[in-house]
Scaffold this active site. Structure first.
Site, PDB file in Angstrom:
ATOM      1  N   SER A 285      39.009  28.940  -5.260  1.00 52.21           N
ATOM      2  CA  SER A 285      39.001  28.604  -6.686  1.00 52.21           C
ATOM      3  C   SER A 285      40.282  27.935  -7.164  1.00 52.21           C
ATOM      4  CB  SER A 285      38.753  29.872  -7.513  1.00 52.21           C
ATOM      5  OG  SER A 285      39.794  30.801  -7.330  1.00 52.21           O
TER       6      SER A 285
ATOM      7  N   LYS B 262      39.086  36.357 -14.936  1.00 55.27           N
ATOM      8  CA  LYS B 262      40.137  35.339 -14.954  1.00 55.27           C
ATOM      9  C   LYS B 262      40.485  34.926 -16.384  1.00 55.27           C
ATOM     10  CE  LYS B 262      38.845  33.446 -10.433  1.00 55.27           C
ATOM     11  NZ  LYS B 262      38.300  32.290  -9.707  1.00 55.27           N
TER      12      LYS B 262
END
Length: 824
Positions: free
Chosen positions: A684, A727
């Site tokens: 990511s 996140k």
């Protein structure tokens, strides 16, 4: 050494026949019996006895030698006189030999039919002094003490030792009667100095005396224990006879009757009842003093304590259950809805069965307390067992009764503690179960957490099927990565994310302040803390997904206030954000994003961890070199591949980036992700790395209020990632206001709390060109449709042979002339 063979039967005075001995060592002034079985020895003994000659006796170096030669015997031995001989019907001899004098073999004169050697007598070297006299007395005393521990030793030996005045005779006599190794006996024989020989013998005698004393002590302890047991048995038999005469009940019989009543009251299944009755019959026949008695008694105690037929009635009221969940936990709407659905199905079916619930989330978000709320809403008993760090399979299934100190596993112990067969059982930290040579506890949990199998769970200690099908199992974990696929398949995973700042504020006001005020003995009128102070604690003193540290900091504030009130009873505190430094010292966390990304080549990425989301900084620098790519920061393989993919994509766009085509060939790139002690991995961070590299190449700074997450491909596409909610919450805690994320993750925005969505900007992206435009404030790369880009790339492809200067076929003469004309 030359050897002369002679057949003469008459041995000169300075020569002597040699009789090898297997293990025995003959000392002067002592007598030993011998069995002579070999022909050379028999012939030597018969001739020596017939002619009245002495023989030399030496011990073999290796007792297993069948036909010894001159090199196989010791050179120092003892001259002996045969006092008596007896022939045995099998042809061998039995004789008694008396030792006379120690000698040393000088040379061998004959080997057949027996060995004959020249020799030199070795007299004793005795220096009479007080030290020798003291050693002689000490040796005599030690030997008499040794004889006192040997009841089979004749009393005449002790008297004989007392009557020996010659120190040499004493050493030879003691050495011949002691239990010594052959090497020690030979060493004593070879030592001709009387004082040194006596010192060696004293050391050997002291060692032997220590061994004998220890053996005597052990024998005495065993004897006393046996006498004690026999005495107890005899007294118990007498007591039993007296009690029978008086009509009183035997204590063992009373204990057996009590256990029989408990077995009947336990309402065990038929198999368990038969096993309990069988063990009870064994118990009645075993004496109470026997170790087996306590083993059987402990086993029966476990059987009667288990809730075979005891349960609690479920009181499932959906409305009340919802109130309890709301009372114990703030927000967590999706989790509460799933629990209510579970309870509603159980109420309609009149039976709670179905998947095992597993709460997964960072520490401090309320996973364990959710299990307690479920038990309270259902009116069931709640038991919790932590399996974190468990590496032994026997911790789950128990130990077999053949082992000393065996006991059931944690599951059966938890059922005993619950007292009912349908409790709510919380298995905490299931992701931290280990495995080693003692077994795999996760494999043992497969049967426990399988509704199709746990109705006949068999613990190794109980060794009987126990029904766990009515137990409501709830598991907790911080991460799913370490849970085996088979175990994960048996559980329904319910994700719990971290809390937002507003949620933490509400949790603190509703639960934590009240809890800490009570824990520190304070009243509501004595201490007040406003919202601004709580927000300051949340942002400046804690940075976590849960609320444990927040509760800890509130407790610290209240403890300091409690101390002041104890010193000044009329003191009242009003905690404000300005006064927090007085209680908690200086702030621990700062918003450092703007400072960290103020340089060119630094981008902010997003990461997921088992303790919640967080941000990470990616730094890139270039320096003259040979085109190497250096990656540091303890990166995993997947993250390294993401960096390589980003570099490969940007190398294909050097013209659009405005850098020379040979830039990457003449420069090295160094990509570093700080916090090097923390391992990092995952795809990511791909667009973050590409942005960092582009910032370094173009000299443009990245927007300090922006963070990004997404996987990159070689064609510049942005692929979806996981853990978006965690996140985003981590970015919010760090002060980020704008998020770039993959467009295919747009559906995950619904999971993010509304107050977070309202205060942050979310930009979905599909290509790296969009990412660079948003991050650097300038369109660096023009997006190319996938089909057009493929056509363009295909048109730029040059066959390998043409790249190397070769052609597909030889040119004709006309083609060569045209080429020459073009050159001119």
């Amino acid at each position: 050494m030359p050897v002369k063979k002679r057949a003469s039967k008459i041995v000169p005075v300075n020569l002597i026949g040699i009789l090898p001995l297997q293990e025995a060592v003959l000392f002067p002034n002592t007598v030993i019996p011998l069995a002579v079985v070999k022909k050379p020895g028999i012939q030597l003994v018969e001739e020596a006895l017939r002619e009245g000659k002495p023989i030399g006796l030496t011990v073999l170096k290796d007792r297993d030698i069948e036909n010894p030669g001159p090199d196989d015997i010791q050179r120092v031995g003892t001259i002996g006189i045969i006092q008596k001989m007896l022939k045995v019907p099998d042809g061998t001899l039995r004789c008694i030999v008396a030792g006379q004098q120690v000698f040393r073999i000088d040379d061998f004169e004959q080997t057949e039919p027996y060995m004959v050697a020249s020799y030199t007598e070795l007299p004793d070297i005795t220096i009479d002094n007080e030290e020798l006299l003291a050693m002689q007395r000490n040796l005599g005393g030690l030997f008499q003490k040794l004889l006192s521990y040997l009841p089979q030793a004749p009393r005449e030996m002790e008297m004989e030792v007392q009557n020996i005045n010659d120190p040499n005779v004493l050493t030879y006599f003691v050495a011949s009667t002691m239990r010594l190794e052959t090497a020690d006996r030979q060493a004593l024989l070879e030592e001709r100095n009387t004082g040194k020989r006596m010192r060696k013998l004293t050391m050997l005698l002291t060692k032997e005396l220590e061994v004998v004393e220890l053996g005597h002590k052990i024998q005495g302890d065993i004897q006393r224990e046996m006498e004690k047991n026999q005495r107890e048995f005899y007294l118990r038999q007498q007591l039993r006879a007296i009690q029978e005469e008086l009509g009183e009940i035997d204590p063992q019989q009373a204990e057996t009757n009590e256990l029989r009543e408990k077995i009947d009251e336990a309402k065990m299944p038929e198999d368990a009842k038969k096993a309990a009755d069988r063990e009870l019959e064994r118990l009645a026949k075993v004496p109470q003093a026997s170790p087996e008695y306590s083993v059987i008694r402990t086993y029966l105690d476990w059987l009667v304590q288990l809730p075979w037929d005891k349960d609690t009635t479920d009181h499932i009221e959906i409305k009340k259950a919802r109130e309890i969940l709301d009372e114990d936990h703030y927000d967590l709407e999706k989790i509460k809805d799933r629990i209510i659905e579970y309870l509603a199905v159980g109420k309609l079916k009149k039976k709670l069965s179905g998947p095992i619930l597993c709460f997964v989330g960072p520490p401090g978000v309320g996973k364990t307390s959710l299990g307690q709320s479920i038990a309270r809403a259902m009116g069931r008993k709640f038991v919790r067992l932590s399996v974190g760090g468990v590496r032994d399979e026997a911790e789950i299934r128990g130990h077999r009764r053949t082992y000393i100190g065996a006991m059931p596993g944690t599951i059966i112990r938890a059922m005993r503690d619950a007292g009912t067969k349908n409790p709510v059982m919380m298995i905490d930290e299931i992701d931290k179960v280990g495995a080693d040579y003692r077994g795999d506890p996760q494999s043992a949990l497969l049967e426990v957490l399988d509704p199709e199998q746990n109705s006949t769970f068999r613990d190794h200690y109980i060794d009987l099927p126990f029904d766990l099908s009515q137990v409501l199992f709830v598991c907790t974990a911080n991460s799913l990565d370490t849970i085996s696929p088979a175990l994960r398949d048996r559980m329904e995973i319910i994700q719990l994310s971290g809390y937002t700042e507003l949620e933490k504020l509400q949790i603190a006001k509703r639960y934590l302040i009240k809890k800490q005020r009570t824990a520190n003995g304070l009243k509501e009128t004595q201490v007040q803390i406003n919202d601004a102070a709580l927000r300051a604690i949340i942002t400046d003193y804690t940075r976590e997904a849960g609320v444990r540290n927040l509760e800890r900091e509130i407790g610290t504030v209240f403890r300091k206030i409690a101390r002041k009130i104890a010193e000044m009873p009329r003191f009242k505190a009003r905690v404000k954000s300005e006064s927090l430094v007085e209680y908690l010292s200086r702030p621990r966390f700062y918003n450092e994003v703007k400072k960290r990304v103020a340089s060119v080549g630094v981008a902010t990425g997003l990461a997921w961890t088992p303790v919640g989301g967080d941000i990470l900084f990616i730094e890139t620098q270039s320096m003259p070199g040979t085109g190497k790519l250096v990656l540091t920061g303890q990166l995993g393989d997947v993250m390294k591949e993401s960096a390589q993919a980003a570099v490969s994509f940007l190398r294909s766009r050097t013209a659009e980036l405005g850098i020379p085509e040979d830039f990457f060939a003449k420069h090295d790139l160094h990509i570093h992700v700080p916090a090097g002690a923390t391992p990092k991995d995952g795809p990511s961070a791909g667009i973050s790395m590409a942005t960092s590299i582009t910032s370094m190449l173009t000299g443009l700074k990245v927007d300090p209020n922006l963070a990004m997450t997404g996987e990159i491909t070689l064609t510049g596409q942005v692929l979806p990632i996981g853990g978006l909610k965690e996140k985003v919450l981590g970015a919010k805690r760090a002060g980020i206001s704008k998020i770039l994320f993959p467009k295919r993750n747009e559906m995950d925005l619904d999971d993010i709390p509304k107050e977070v969505r309202d205060t942050m900007t979310f930009v979905p992206v599909e290509e790296l060109s969009e990412v660079l435009h948003q991050a650097l404030g300038k369109r660096i790369i023009t997006p190319v449709p996938l089909g057009a880009e493929a056509t363009k790339r295909a048109s730029n492809v040059v066959p390998m042979r043409q790249r190397n200067g070769a052609t597909k076929r030889p040119r004709t003469t006309a083609e060569r002339k045209r080429a020459t004309t073009r050159k001119r």
